[in-house]
Design an enzyme around this catalytic site. Structure first.
Site, PDB file in Angstrom:
ATOM      1  N   ASP A  21       0.847  -1.194   0.000  1.00 34.78           N
ATOM      2  CA  ASP A  21       0.000   0.000   0.000  1.00 34.78           C
ATOM      3  C   ASP A  21       0.883   1.245   0.000  1.00 34.78           C
ATOM      4  OD1 ASP A  21      -1.826   2.001   0.416  1.00 34.78           O
ATOM      5  OD2 ASP A  21      -2.259   1.452   2.503  1.00 34.78           O
ATOM      6  N   ASP A  29      -1.539  -0.961  -3.898  1.00 30.92           N
ATOM      7  CA  ASP A  29      -1.777  -0.117  -5.079  1.00 30.92           C
ATOM      8  C   ASP A  29      -0.518  -0.002  -5.949  1.00 30.92           C
ATOM      9  OD1 ASP A  29      -0.119   1.634  -3.627  1.00 30.92           O
ATOM     10  OD2 ASP A  29      -1.850   2.578  -2.681  1.00 30.92           O
ATOM     11  N   ASP A  98      -3.805  -9.681 -16.790  1.00 30.62           N
ATOM     12  CA  ASP A  98      -4.791 -10.751 -16.679  1.00 30.62           C
ATOM     13  C   ASP A  98      -5.917 -10.420 -17.654  1.00 30.62           C
ATOM     14  OD1 ASP A  98      -6.196 -12.971 -15.446  1.00 30.62           O
ATOM     15  OD2 ASP A  98      -5.056 -12.511 -13.627  1.00 30.62           O
ATOM     16  N   ASP A 200      -7.672 -15.822 -18.092  1.00 34.57           N
ATOM     17  CA  ASP A 200      -8.511 -16.401 -17.041  1.00 34.57           C
ATOM     18  C   ASP A 200      -9.514 -17.410 -17.621  1.00 34.57           C
ATOM     19  OD1 ASP A 200      -9.270 -15.955 -14.130  1.00 34.57           O
ATOM     20  OD2 ASP A 200     -11.208 -15.594 -15.076  1.00 34.57           O
ATOM     21  N   GLU A 253      -5.362 -20.213 -18.436  1.00 33.28           N
ATOM     22  CA  GLU A 253      -5.774 -20.999 -17.266  1.00 33.28           C
ATOM     23  C   GLU A 253      -6.733 -22.083 -17.734  1.00 33.28           C
ATOM     24  OE1 GLU A 253      -7.688 -20.371 -12.826  1.00 33.28           O
ATOM     25  OE2 GLU A 253      -8.583 -19.390 -14.548  1.00 33.28           O
ATOM     26  N   HIS A 326      -3.169 -16.910  -6.430  1.00 37.04           N
ATOM     27  CA  HIS A 326      -4.188 -16.264  -5.588  1.00 37.04           C
ATOM     28  C   HIS A 326      -5.394 -17.164  -5.318  1.00 37.04           C
ATOM     29  CE1 HIS A 326      -5.428 -15.939  -9.682  1.00 37.04           C
ATOM     30  NE2 HIS A 326      -6.630 -15.570  -9.301  1.00 37.04           N
ATOM     31  N   ASP A 327      -5.471 -18.320  -5.972  1.00 39.27           N
ATOM     32  CA  ASP A 327      -6.587 -19.247  -5.742  1.00 39.27           C
ATOM     33  C   ASP A 327      -6.177 -20.447  -4.891  1.00 39.27           C
ATOM     34  OD1 ASP A 327      -8.278 -17.757  -7.398  1.00 39.27           O
ATOM     35  OD2 ASP A 327      -7.659 -18.876  -9.193  1.00 39.27           O
TER      36      ASP A 327
HETATM   37  C1  GLC Z   1     -10.010 -17.841 -12.249  1.00 39.86           C
HETATM   38  C2  GLC Z   1      -9.322 -16.907 -11.291  1.00 39.86           C
HETATM   39  C3  GLC Z   1     -10.133 -16.823 -10.043  1.00 39.86           C
HETATM   40  C4  GLC Z   1     -11.485 -16.276 -10.394  1.00 39.86           C
HETATM   41  C5  GLC Z   1     -12.157 -17.091 -11.480  1.00 39.86           C
HETATM   42  C6  GLC Z   1     -13.284 -16.339 -12.098  1.00 39.86           C
HETATM   43  O1  GLC Z   1     -10.035 -19.143 -11.781  1.00 39.86           O
HETATM   44  O2  GLC Z   1      -8.021 -17.310 -11.062  1.00 39.86           O
HETATM   45  O3  GLC Z   1      -9.536 -16.028  -9.062  1.00 39.86           O
HETATM   46  O4  GLC Z   1     -12.299 -16.249  -9.263  1.00 39.86           O
HETATM   47  O5  GLC Z   1     -11.283 -17.390 -12.542  1.00 39.86           O
HETATM   48  O6  GLC Z   1     -12.797 -15.245 -12.821  1.00 39.86           O
END
Ligand code: GLC
Length: 554
Positions: A21, A29, A98, A200, A253, A326-327
């Site tokens: 931050d 940020d 992304d 994504d 992904e 992050h997942d």
């Molecule tokens: C992907 C992202 C995840 C998100 C999902 C929907 O799996 O990595 O964080 O919630 O898509 O966009």
């Protein structure tokens, strides 16, 4: 195998809200990111992937995009982004955005227009259907974030499809206008100078014609009709026409992907549609069906999965290697050991970075952050955690058990603020309160402490990434898994007359390891290790808890 810059690089993933931050409002940020570019460079990576920075109402923290051509006010301005981009480039760091185009936010202008009715030019940007009969959804699909995948809109008496949260309506990619929008968005960022995209859930963008009912399972019912749908390749081919005009890179992904299917997209050659794919197979070694149905970690399964991806892709396509994002919860808390945090953190890093492929490192992974174990659901932030909690309650699972799963499997485990120092709020923010709680172990686990300790996980990552950069065998060597007991993952890479042996122990037990006859450990150089003193007994040694060693014969 052809050498390419994206094969040589390693990538650092930033989840902006929790990184740093810079303006003191408790939220990470761009100003904060700018102040940490030197830190990222010093780690030895070559690129940064930004999880979504775009304006978003944050139903799914940025993965619900309200405007594809701007930066969220929480993070700064487009001008500030351009500064970060320039400053990253000056340091030789590439920047990857992304691309979230399976769905938008319900707050996106397209969706707001689309809701106005069939005559609106944006109506067909989304997947609207009449109910099967009054009060009954168009089909039985369920959202991967739990609950029905359809939301009713009374004003126009129609339902819209959302395979994620109800605030994330799916785009209708069958509409050529939508595909044109996507191409324009790709162009917009590439023209600005970004170097590529992480795409994504890109394998979800084409839905089966007629949207038939799915096989009735309690989670993600219908997934067989939108994963790898009928027009996926066609649409990716269209996007590729844009990518081909730039020197950029793409990683898609791809949940539930197999090597056979992946090769249809990433096999090198004229019809290569993506440079690499993130599969999920190796993330399923401590759970079944979803991360939340937790089972004991099975290293044997992990080894098999890795060996398959290494073997099946070798010489044909390129792996995208990751153990956190992050997942995914923190890897030390899953496949390693918090008790042996330093040893297992280094072992896990070695295990995947010494394989063939481009390594991705998620913020905090490089300092060995662990799951925060937040005990009550009201303190969480993630929509999929709330929904899974509610589903488990509906299924009659006691809250005490659900919370055990949640503390292990929730995506929020990876989303607590980055731990920069032992100062108040871990040096993440000067605000009184950060947007999300900080793991109390920040007093011990933080960047400052790691920097100053020669034996730290951070310093090990630096050494490991440097070793990868300087040795083509790590990038381009072939891969042979050794036969060992289930808790030891050992493999040999071979390249242009060189050989490298990688040993990783997934247990705190001592195990006798013997190298194969044709790999003489005594003649090899020990290049990476996580214990002091590394004696050999004949052509082997007794492994210590979560030990790793890498030997090189030049
Ligand atoms: C992907 C992202 C995840 C998100 C999902 C929907 O799996 O990595 O964080 O919630 O898509 O966009």
């Amino acid at each position: 195998m052809e050498k390419k810059w994206y094969k040589e690089m390693s990538v650092y993933q930033i989840w902006p809200r929790s990184f740093c931050d810079g303006n003191g409002d408790g939220i990470g940020d761009l100003k904060g990111i700018l102040s940490k570019l030197d830190y990222i460079k010093e780690l030895g990576v070559d690129a940064i992937w930004f999880s979504p920075l775009y304006p978003s109402p944050n139903a799914d923290y940025g993965y619900d995009i309200a405007n594809y051509r701007d930066i969220s006010e929480d993070y700064g301005t487009l001008e500030e982004f351009k500064t970060v981009l320039d400053e990253a480039h000056k340091r030789g760091l590439k920047v990857i955005m992304d691309l979230v185009v399976n769905h938008t936010s319900t707050e996106h202008e397209w969706f707001k227009e689309s809701m106005k009715g069939e005559d609106n030019p944006y109506h067909d940007y989304y997947i609207w259907r009449k109910g099967r009969k009054p009060g009954k959804e168009p089909n039985n699909w369920l959202s991967t974030f739990q609950g029905k995948a359809w939301e009713y809109c009374k004003d126009i008496d129609k339902y819209y499809l959302h395979v994620f949260a109800k605030e994330q309506p799916d785009l209708n990619m069958d509409n050529p206008k939508v595909r044109q929008e996507v191409k324009d968005i790709i162009k917009f960022w590439l023209d600005m100078g970004v170097d590529g995209f992480r795409e994504d859930v890109i394998t979800f963008i084409s839905k089966k014609e007629g949207l038939p009912n799915g096989f009735p399972i309690p989670t993600a019912c219908g997934i067989e009709h939108y994963m790898n749908g009928p027009h996926l390749k066609e649409y990716l081919r269209e996007f590729k026409e844009i990518y081909d005009q730039y020197d950029c890179f793409t990683v898609g992904e791809a949940p539930m992907m197999t090597t056979k299917r992946a090769l249809e997209f990433i096999k090198e050659g004229d019809d290569q549609l993506l440079n690499m794919m993130f599969h999920f197979e190796h993330m399923g070694c401590d759970n079944v069906i979803t991360n939340w149905i937790v089972t004991p970690f099975k290293p044997g399964k992990l080894k098999k999965v890795y060996a398959r991806w290494q073997k099946d892709l070798y010489g044909k396509a390129w792996n995208a290697n990751y153990i956190e994002n992050h997942d995914q919860p923190r890897i030390i808390s899953r496949y390693g050991s918090e008790k042996y945090r330093q040893q297992s953190g280094k072992m896990l890093a070695t295990m995947y970075i010494c394989q063939s492929g481009t390594p991705f490192i998620y913020q905090g992974q490089e300092i060995g952050m662990t799951n925060p174990k937040i005990p009550t659901i009201d303190r969480y932030k993630d929509v999929s955690s709330f929904n899974t909690y509610a589903l488990f309650r509906k299924l009659g699972i006691p809250d005490s058990i659900t919370m055990k799963f949640c503390m292990y499997a929730s995506r929020d485990n990876a989303r607590t603020p980055m731990q920069w120092s032992a100062e108040k709020n871990a040096g993440f923010t000067t605000a009184e309160e950060p947007w999300f709680e900080i793991n109390p172990n920040y007093t011990e686990i933080n960047v400052e402490a790691e920097k100053n300790n020669p034996h730290s996980i951070l310093n090990y990552y630096k050494k490991l990434l440097k070793f990868r950069k300087e040795n083509d065998i790590v990038k381009y060597g072939d891969f042979e898994m050794l036969k060992t007991c289930k808790d030891i993952f050992a493999y040999v890479r071979t390249y242009e007359g060189q050989k490298m042996l990688v040993l990783c122990s997934f247990t705190d037990k001592e195990i006798a390891f013997r190298a194969p006859k044709d790999f003489d450990l005594n003649a090899a150089e020990l290049v990476l290790w996580n214990y002091d003193n590394n004696p050999l007994v004949h052509n082997g040694f007794m492994t210590r808890p979560y030990e790793t060693r890498v030997y090189l014969i030049k």
